[in-house]
Write a protein that holds these residues in place. Structure first.
Motif, PDB file in Angstrom:
ATOM      1  N   LEU A  37       0.815  -1.213   0.000  1.00 56.94           N
ATOM      2  CA  LEU A  37       0.000   0.000   0.000  1.00 56.94           C
ATOM      3  C   LEU A  37       0.851   1.267   0.000  1.00 56.94           C
ATOM      4  O   LEU A  37       0.322   2.370  -0.147  1.00 56.94           O
ATOM      5  N   THR A  38       2.159   1.125   0.152  1.00 61.22           N
ATOM      6  CA  THR A  38       3.073   2.259   0.063  1.00 61.22           C
ATOM      7  C   THR A  38       3.519   2.512  -1.373  1.00 61.22           C
ATOM      8  O   THR A  38       4.053   3.592  -1.678  1.00 61.22           O
ATOM      9  N   THR A  39       3.297   1.561  -2.287  1.00 61.39           N
ATOM     10  CA  THR A  39       3.813   1.705  -3.657  1.00 61.39           C
ATOM     11  C   THR A  39       3.223   2.894  -4.416  1.00 61.39           C
ATOM     12  O   THR A  39       3.937   3.497  -5.231  1.00 61.39           O
ATOM     13  N   PRO A  40       1.970   3.301  -4.211  1.00 68.03           N
ATOM     14  CA  PRO A  40       1.515   4.523  -4.890  1.00 68.03           C
ATOM     15  C   PRO A  40       2.279   5.766  -4.433  1.00 68.03           C
ATOM     16  O   PRO A  40       2.529   6.673  -5.237  1.00 68.03           O
ATOM     17  N   LEU A  41       2.648   5.821  -3.167  1.00 71.48           N
ATOM     18  CA  LEU A  41       3.474   6.929  -2.662  1.00 71.48           C
ATOM     19  C   LEU A  41       4.825   6.939  -3.359  1.00 71.48           C
ATOM     20  O   LEU A  41       5.322   7.998  -3.777  1.00 71.48           O
ATOM     21  N   LEU A  42       5.426   5.780  -3.509  1.00 73.89           N
ATOM     22  CA  LEU A  42       6.714   5.681  -4.189  1.00 73.89           C
ATOM     23  C   LEU A  42       6.600   6.109  -5.647  1.00 73.89           C
ATOM     24  O   LEU A  42       7.465   6.832  -6.159  1.00 73.89           O
ATOM     25  N   ALA A  43       5.539   5.669  -6.302  1.00 70.18           N
ATOM     26  CA  ALA A  43       5.352   6.019  -7.712  1.00 70.18           C
ATOM     27  C   ALA A  43       5.173   7.522  -7.888  1.00 70.18           C
ATOM     28  O   ALA A  43       5.693   8.113  -8.853  1.00 70.18           O
ATOM     29  N   GLU A  44       4.481   8.162  -6.955  1.00 71.26           N
ATOM     30  CA  GLU A  44       4.269   9.608  -7.060  1.00 71.26           C
ATOM     31  C   GLU A  44       5.569  10.370  -6.798  1.00 71.26           C
ATOM     32  O   GLU A  44       5.852  11.383  -7.454  1.00 71.26           O
ATOM     33  N   LEU A  45       6.373   9.899  -5.862  1.00 70.88           N
ATOM     34  CA  LEU A  45       7.681  10.518  -5.640  1.00 70.88           C
ATOM     35  C   LEU A  45       8.555  10.397  -6.885  1.00 70.88           C
ATOM     36  O   LEU A  45       9.247  11.350  -7.270  1.00 70.88           O
ATOM     37  N   ARG A  46       8.533   9.229  -7.506  1.00 70.36           N
ATOM     38  CA  ARG A  46       9.313   9.045  -8.728  1.00 70.36           C
ATOM     39  C   ARG A  46       8.821   9.962  -9.840  1.00 70.36           C
ATOM     40  O   ARG A  46       9.610  10.565 -10.582  1.00 70.36           O
ATOM     41  N   ARG A  47       7.523  10.123  -9.948  1.00 76.17           N
ATOM     42  CA  ARG A  47       6.949  10.982 -10.990  1.00 76.17           C
ATOM     43  C   ARG A  47       7.290  12.442 -10.750  1.00 76.17           C
ATOM     44  O   ARG A  47       7.611  13.178 -11.692  1.00 76.17           O
ATOM     45  N   ARG A  48       7.263  12.871  -9.494  1.00 76.71           N
ATOM     46  CA  ARG A  48       7.514  14.282  -9.178  1.00 76.71           C
ATOM     47  C   ARG A  48       8.999  14.627  -9.135  1.00 76.71           C
ATOM     48  O   ARG A  48       9.382  15.761  -9.425  1.00 76.71           O
ATOM     49  N   PHE A  49       9.828  13.652  -8.748  1.00 77.68           N
ATOM     50  CA  PHE A  49      11.268  13.900  -8.611  1.00 77.68           C
ATOM     51  C   PHE A  49      12.036  12.817  -9.367  1.00 77.68           C
ATOM     52  O   PHE A  49      12.659  11.943  -8.766  1.00 77.68           O
ATOM     53  N   PRO A  50      11.989  12.850 -10.694  1.00 83.68           N
ATOM     54  CA  PRO A  50      12.551  11.761 -11.503  1.00 83.68           C
ATOM     55  C   PRO A  50      14.055  11.571 -11.356  1.00 83.68           C
ATOM     56  O   PRO A  50      14.566  10.482 -11.621  1.00 83.68           O
ATOM     57  N   LYS A  51      14.782  12.619 -10.939  1.00 87.95           N
ATOM     58  CA  LYS A  51      16.238  12.501 -10.812  1.00 87.95           C
ATOM     59  C   LYS A  51      16.691  12.154  -9.403  1.00 87.95           C
ATOM     60  O   LYS A  51      17.887  11.969  -9.162  1.00 87.95           O
TER      61      LYS A  51
END
Length: 380
Positions: free
Chosen positions: A37-51
């Motif tokens: 259930l934490t994976t959507p949080l991780l995906a959003e962090l990756r989307r917002r901060f790709p580097k």
């Protein structure tokens, strides 16, 4: 005297808002389902901060389900109940985390140990829930809204970084490797499991006994499924579930194929992929099935969807008995406090079969228009 963190160290938007590179740590060392259930949080962090370099601190068991996730650059495990338990383990883990040079930590986990660990690791900016036992170790604290699903609660931790939850995506993610796929294909071939046709997966186990629907109920359901559909039935569980699954087999006349102890966590998502419907208690595999896009029928006994851990999908049905004593605790207990086990025994196989029928008919897709994240509910 211990100095408590203050929000003056960084702005309320956090230290990563204006940097092209950053090291971010997300912490979830609770149960397997919580990690998923934490994976959507991780995906959003990756989307917002790709580097950014994005890392996860999780249990050794959860690593098996996260290691193929492309949103994660580094996985650090915390064996807090084994080799790293106690104060000495906490200090060792804090030193290890400090060595990576993380600048930001986000913790969906509410434990005191987690908050203290991040403090001892000297991570300059830490975000957690206001309801955390160690809330005072965080620079920014977010209200954990009990009325929301846990996916939405986790996403809310991004607010101090200037990210509006309403603008975030919410997709559970569990990826599989080609090696795991080959392992499952070989096992299924050896067990005579056909590649096509209708397959029902049944997961009768749970860490908590009061979250387990009865073996008698599952066995009768297996009989009904075989009578109504041309199907195969797969029985899921770890080695610790062999006794329960053995009982199901005896009661049903061995109508299912047992996978208990035959596959590991890495292979579990691949095996669930083969199911037309996954029938389960409130458990980690329920969330894996949702992440893999498999329709779910979930039997909720001691716990309730109101706790925020229901299957996060419109392709799901929750079956439950309305009782004033539910939920008896946040996780379910080792035994029924009233000694009746009404939440278990009053759910009949017919009720669960009704859920299966709804899923197969596609009725759940339109049961709650505009709420793609919510399951249909059958209340008895």
């Amino acid at each position: 005297m211990m100095l408590l963190p203050t929000r003056d160290l960084y702005s309320s938007r956090g230290p990563i808002a204006n940097k092209s590179h950053e090291k971010i740590l997300v912490v979830q060392t609770s149960f397997l389902g919580d990690a998923i259930l934490t994976t959507p949080l991780l995906a959003e962090l990756r989307r917002r901060f790709p580097k950014a370099e994005l890392a996860v601190l999780c249990t050794p068991q959860a690593r098996s389900l996260l290691k193929e996730n492309p949103d994660i650059d580094r996985i650090i495990t915390d064996d807090k109940k084994g080799t790293e338990k106690g104060w000495s383990g906490l200090w060792r883990k804090a030193r290890e985390i400090r060595s990576y040079g993380f600048r930001t930590a986000i913790s969906p986990h509410k434990s005191f140990r987690t908050a203290l660990l991040l403090f001892l690791a000297s991570i300059p900016y830490r975000v957690g829930f206001r309801q955390s036992v160690g809330w005072f170790f965080y620079h920014d604290r977010v209200n954990r809204d009990a009325s929301l699903h846990d996916v939405d609660r986790n996403i809310s931790l991004l607010e101090p970084l200037g990210i509006r939850p309403a603008e975030c995506q919410r997709i559970l993610r569990v990826e599989v490797s080609r090696h795991s796929q080959r392992e499952v294909e070989g096992l299924f071939a050896s067990l005579g499991i056909q590649e096509d046709g209708m397959v029902f997966g049944i997961h009768p186990g749970s860490v908590w006994p009061t979250k387990r629907w009865s073996p008698e109920g599952y066995a009768k359901l297996m009989l009904q499924l075989k009578q109504k559909y041309p199907c195969q039935i797969l029985l899921f569980g770890g080695s610790e579930d062999q006794e329960i699954i053995g009982r199901l087999q005896r009661l049903s006349g061995h109508l299912g194929v047992s996978l208990a102890g035959k596959i590991g966590l890495e292979e579990l998502p691949c095996a669930i992929d083969r199911c037309s419907v996954f029938i389960t208690n409130d458990s980690g595999p329920m969330h894996i099935a949702v992440a893999r896009g498999v329709p779910v029928v979930a039997v909720f006994c001691a716990t309730t969807p109101s706790l925020g851990f229901y299957p996060y999908s419109s392709k799901a049905v929750v079956v439950e008995k309305d009782l004033p004593c539910r939920p008896c605790s946040s996780h379910g207990g080792r035994r029924c406090p009233l000694g009746t086990e009404d939440c278990i025994r009053l759910i009949q196989a017919d009720h669960v079969l009704q859920g299966v029928e709804k899923v197969l008919e596609g009725a759940v897709e339109t049961s709650l228009p505009g709420h793609a994240d919510r399951p249909h509910r059958i209340r008895i």
